[in-house]
Design a protein around this motif. Structure first.
Motif, PDB file in Angstrom:
ATOM      1  N   ALA A  52       0.832  -1.207   0.000  1.00 62.62           N
ATOM      2  CA  ALA A  52       0.000   0.000   0.000  1.00 62.62           C
ATOM      3  C   ALA A  52       0.865   1.255   0.000  1.00 62.62           C
ATOM      4  O   ALA A  52       0.558   2.224  -0.705  1.00 62.62           O
ATOM      5  CB  ALA A  52      -0.946  -0.004   1.210  1.00 62.62           C
ATOM      6  N   ILE A  53       1.931   1.232   0.773  1.00 61.86           N
ATOM      7  CA  ILE A  53       2.845   2.379   0.801  1.00 61.86           C
ATOM      8  C   ILE A  53       3.431   2.604  -0.586  1.00 61.86           C
ATOM      9  O   ILE A  53       3.485   3.741  -1.073  1.00 61.86           O
ATOM     10  CB  ILE A  53       3.945   2.179   1.862  1.00 61.86           C
ATOM     11  CG1 ILE A  53       3.347   2.258   3.271  1.00 61.86           C
ATOM     12  CG2 ILE A  53       5.055   3.213   1.687  1.00 61.86           C
ATOM     13  CD1 ILE A  53       4.298   1.862   4.377  1.00 61.86           C
ATOM     14  N   ALA A  55       2.130   1.678  -3.446  1.00 58.32           N
ATOM     15  CA  ALA A  55       1.058   2.133  -4.338  1.00 58.32           C
ATOM     16  C   ALA A  55       0.764   3.616  -4.114  1.00 58.32           C
ATOM     17  O   ALA A  55       0.549   4.367  -5.076  1.00 58.32           O
ATOM     18  CB  ALA A  55      -0.205   1.303  -4.112  1.00 58.32           C
ATOM     19  N   LEU A  56       0.767   4.043  -2.865  1.00 62.49           N
ATOM     20  CA  LEU A  56       0.543   5.456  -2.564  1.00 62.49           C
ATOM     21  C   LEU A  56       1.683   6.313  -3.103  1.00 62.49           C
ATOM     22  O   LEU A  56       1.444   7.404  -3.637  1.00 62.49           O
ATOM     23  CB  LEU A  56       0.381   5.661  -1.058  1.00 62.49           C
ATOM     24  CG  LEU A  56      -0.945   5.182  -0.468  1.00 62.49           C
ATOM     25  CD1 LEU A  56      -0.854   5.100   1.048  1.00 62.49           C
ATOM     26  CD2 LEU A  56      -2.071   6.091  -0.892  1.00 62.49           C
ATOM     27  N   ARG A  57       2.916   5.835  -2.979  1.00 61.14           N
ATOM     28  CA  ARG A  57       4.053   6.588  -3.530  1.00 61.14           C
ATOM     29  C   ARG A  57       3.952   6.701  -5.053  1.00 61.14           C
ATOM     30  O   ARG A  57       4.277   7.737  -5.632  1.00 61.14           O
ATOM     31  CB  ARG A  57       5.370   5.933  -3.124  1.00 61.14           C
ATOM     32  CG  ARG A  57       5.692   6.151  -1.665  1.00 61.14           C
ATOM     33  CD  ARG A  57       7.014   5.552  -1.275  1.00 61.14           C
ATOM     34  NE  ARG A  57       7.298   5.864   0.124  1.00 61.14           N
ATOM     35  CZ  ARG A  57       7.970   5.069   0.929  1.00 61.14           C
ATOM     36  NH1 ARG A  57       8.452   3.915   0.504  1.00 61.14           N
ATOM     37  NH2 ARG A  57       8.182   5.431   2.172  1.00 61.14           N
ATOM     38  N   SER A  58       3.500   5.639  -5.686  1.00 59.78           N
ATOM     39  CA  SER A  58       3.322   5.656  -7.140  1.00 59.78           C
ATOM     40  C   SER A  58       2.227   6.641  -7.538  1.00 59.78           C
ATOM     41  O   SER A  58       2.388   7.407  -8.498  1.00 59.78           O
ATOM     42  CB  SER A  58       2.988   4.248  -7.636  1.00 59.78           C
ATOM     43  OG  SER A  58       2.781   4.248  -9.015  1.00 59.78           O
ATOM     44  N   ALA A  59       1.122   6.633  -6.797  1.00 54.27           N
ATOM     45  CA  ALA A  59       0.038   7.574  -7.079  1.00 54.27           C
ATOM     46  C   ALA A  59       0.507   9.011  -6.872  1.00 54.27           C
ATOM     47  O   ALA A  59       0.160   9.906  -7.655  1.00 54.27           O
ATOM     48  CB  ALA A  59      -1.162   7.278  -6.178  1.00 54.27           C
ATOM     49  N   ARG A  60       1.302   9.226  -5.831  1.00 51.46           N
ATOM     50  CA  ARG A  60       1.837  10.569  -5.569  1.00 51.46           C
ATOM     51  C   ARG A  60       2.717  11.031  -6.731  1.00 51.46           C
ATOM     52  O   ARG A  60       2.636  12.166  -7.191  1.00 51.46           O
ATOM     53  CB  ARG A  60       2.637  10.577  -4.271  1.00 51.46           C
ATOM     54  CG  ARG A  60       3.136  11.949  -3.865  1.00 51.46           C
ATOM     55  CD  ARG A  60       4.008  11.855  -2.604  1.00 51.46           C
ATOM     56  NE  ARG A  60       4.233  13.151  -2.015  1.00 51.46           N
ATOM     57  CZ  ARG A  60       5.100  14.053  -2.495  1.00 51.46           C
ATOM     58  NH1 ARG A  60       5.789  13.792  -3.579  1.00 51.46           N
ATOM     59  NH2 ARG A  60       5.256  15.215  -1.885  1.00 51.46           N
ATOM     60  N   SER A  84      -1.182   9.670   4.677  1.00 48.85           N
ATOM     61  CA  SER A  84      -1.453   8.234   4.721  1.00 48.85           C
ATOM     62  C   SER A  84      -0.160   7.436   4.803  1.00 48.85           C
ATOM     63  O   SER A  84      -0.048   6.500   5.601  1.00 48.85           O
ATOM     64  CB  SER A  84      -2.238   7.803   3.474  1.00 48.85           C
ATOM     65  OG  SER A  84      -3.494   8.429   3.435  1.00 48.85           O
ATOM     66  N   ILE A  85       0.811   7.793   3.987  1.00 50.95           N
ATOM     67  CA  ILE A  85       2.102   7.107   4.022  1.00 50.95           C
ATOM     68  C   ILE A  85       2.736   7.268   5.406  1.00 50.95           C
ATOM     69  O   ILE A  85       3.238   6.301   5.991  1.00 50.95           O
ATOM     70  CB  ILE A  85       3.045   7.644   2.926  1.00 50.95           C
ATOM     71  CG1 ILE A  85       2.530   7.236   1.539  1.00 50.95           C
ATOM     72  CG2 ILE A  85       4.475   7.154   3.142  1.00 50.95           C
ATOM     73  CD1 ILE A  85       3.256   7.918   0.389  1.00 50.95           C
ATOM     74  N   HIS A  86       2.678   8.473   5.939  1.00 56.08           N
ATOM     75  CA  HIS A  86       3.258   8.736   7.263  1.00 56.08           C
ATOM     76  C   HIS A  86       2.600   7.851   8.330  1.00 56.08           C
ATOM     77  O   HIS A  86       3.299   7.240   9.151  1.00 56.08           O
ATOM     78  CB  HIS A  86       3.095  10.218   7.605  1.00 56.08           C
ATOM     79  CG  HIS A  86       3.633  10.601   8.929  1.00 56.08           C
ATOM     80  ND1 HIS A  86       4.982  10.642   9.204  1.00 56.08           N
ATOM     81  CD2 HIS A  86       3.000  10.944  10.085  1.00 56.08           C
ATOM     82  CE1 HIS A  86       5.159  11.003  10.467  1.00 56.08           C
ATOM     83  NE2 HIS A  86       3.967  11.187  11.020  1.00 56.08           N
ATOM     84  N   GLU A  89       3.684   4.204   7.977  1.00 55.71           N
ATOM     85  CA  GLU A  89       5.056   4.009   8.447  1.00 55.71           C
ATOM     86  C   GLU A  89       5.119   4.012   9.973  1.00 55.71           C
ATOM     87  O   GLU A  89       5.875   3.240  10.569  1.00 55.71           O
ATOM     88  CB  GLU A  89       5.973   5.069   7.854  1.00 55.71           C
ATOM     89  CG  GLU A  89       6.218   4.849   6.366  1.00 55.71           C
ATOM     90  CD  GLU A  89       6.971   5.973   5.690  1.00 55.71           C
ATOM     91  OE1 GLU A  89       7.025   7.101   6.235  1.00 55.71           O
ATOM     92  OE2 GLU A  89       7.505   5.731   4.594  1.00 55.71           O
ATOM     93  N   ILE A  90       4.315   4.847  10.600  1.00 58.35           N
ATOM     94  CA  ILE A  90       4.249   4.855  12.066  1.00 58.35           C
ATOM     95  C   ILE A  90       3.717   3.514  12.566  1.00 58.35           C
ATOM     96  O   ILE A  90       4.241   2.935  13.524  1.00 58.35           O
ATOM     97  CB  ILE A  90       3.378   6.022  12.583  1.00 58.35           C
ATOM     98  CG1 ILE A  90       4.084   7.351  12.340  1.00 58.35           C
ATOM     99  CG2 ILE A  90       3.055   5.845  14.061  1.00 58.35           C
ATOM    100  CD1 ILE A  90       3.217   8.568  12.635  1.00 58.35           C
ATOM    101  N   CYS A  91       2.684   3.006  11.916  1.00 59.51           N
ATOM    102  CA  CYS A  91       2.117   1.707  12.305  1.00 59.51           C
ATOM    103  C   CYS A  91       3.184   0.616  12.246  1.00 59.51           C
ATOM    104  O   CYS A  91       3.276  -0.213  13.157  1.00 59.51           O
ATOM    105  CB  CYS A  91       0.949   1.322  11.385  1.00 59.51           C
ATOM    106  SG  CYS A  91      -0.515   2.331  11.615  1.00 59.51           S
TER     107      CYS A  91
END
Length: 96
Positions: A52-53, A55-60, A84-86, A89-91
């Motif tokens: 998911a991280i 995929a979010l980076r790719s969308a960004r 969301s990425i942040h 990463e915390i999780c």
């Protein structure tokens, strides 16, 4: 109102990214790297969150490189993706 809509969209995107992972072929290990069972277990743990991280980076990246601003929503969408990425990463930090 605009903030709530974009936040909801970011949440939906995150849920969809976690619900429908994209199969990405794994990179071959480095020739000098020795895979230990602990390292393999850590790499497989929460693989959906890691995907998911990515995929979010790719969308960004797509948003940043787009020639238009998506009706004025690009900046807020990028901020929502960053948040969301942040949070993801915390999780992952709390699961060590």
């Amino acid at each position: 109102m605009k903030h709530r809509i974009l936040s909801a969209l970011a949440l939906v995107a995150l849920v969809l990214a976690l619900a429908f992972p994209v199969a990405v072929p794994a990179a071959p290990p480095a020739p000098h790297a020795k895979a230990t069972p602990a390292a393999a277990a850590a790499a497989e743990k929460h693989h959906h969150i890691h995907e998911a991280i990515e995929a979010l980076r790719s969308a960004r990246s797509d948003l940043m490189e787009a020639p238009h601003d998506f009706g004025g929503h690009r900046e807020e969408a990028i901020r929502a993706i960053d948040a969301s990425i942040h949070q993801l990463e915390i999780c992952l930090q709390y699961d060590r």
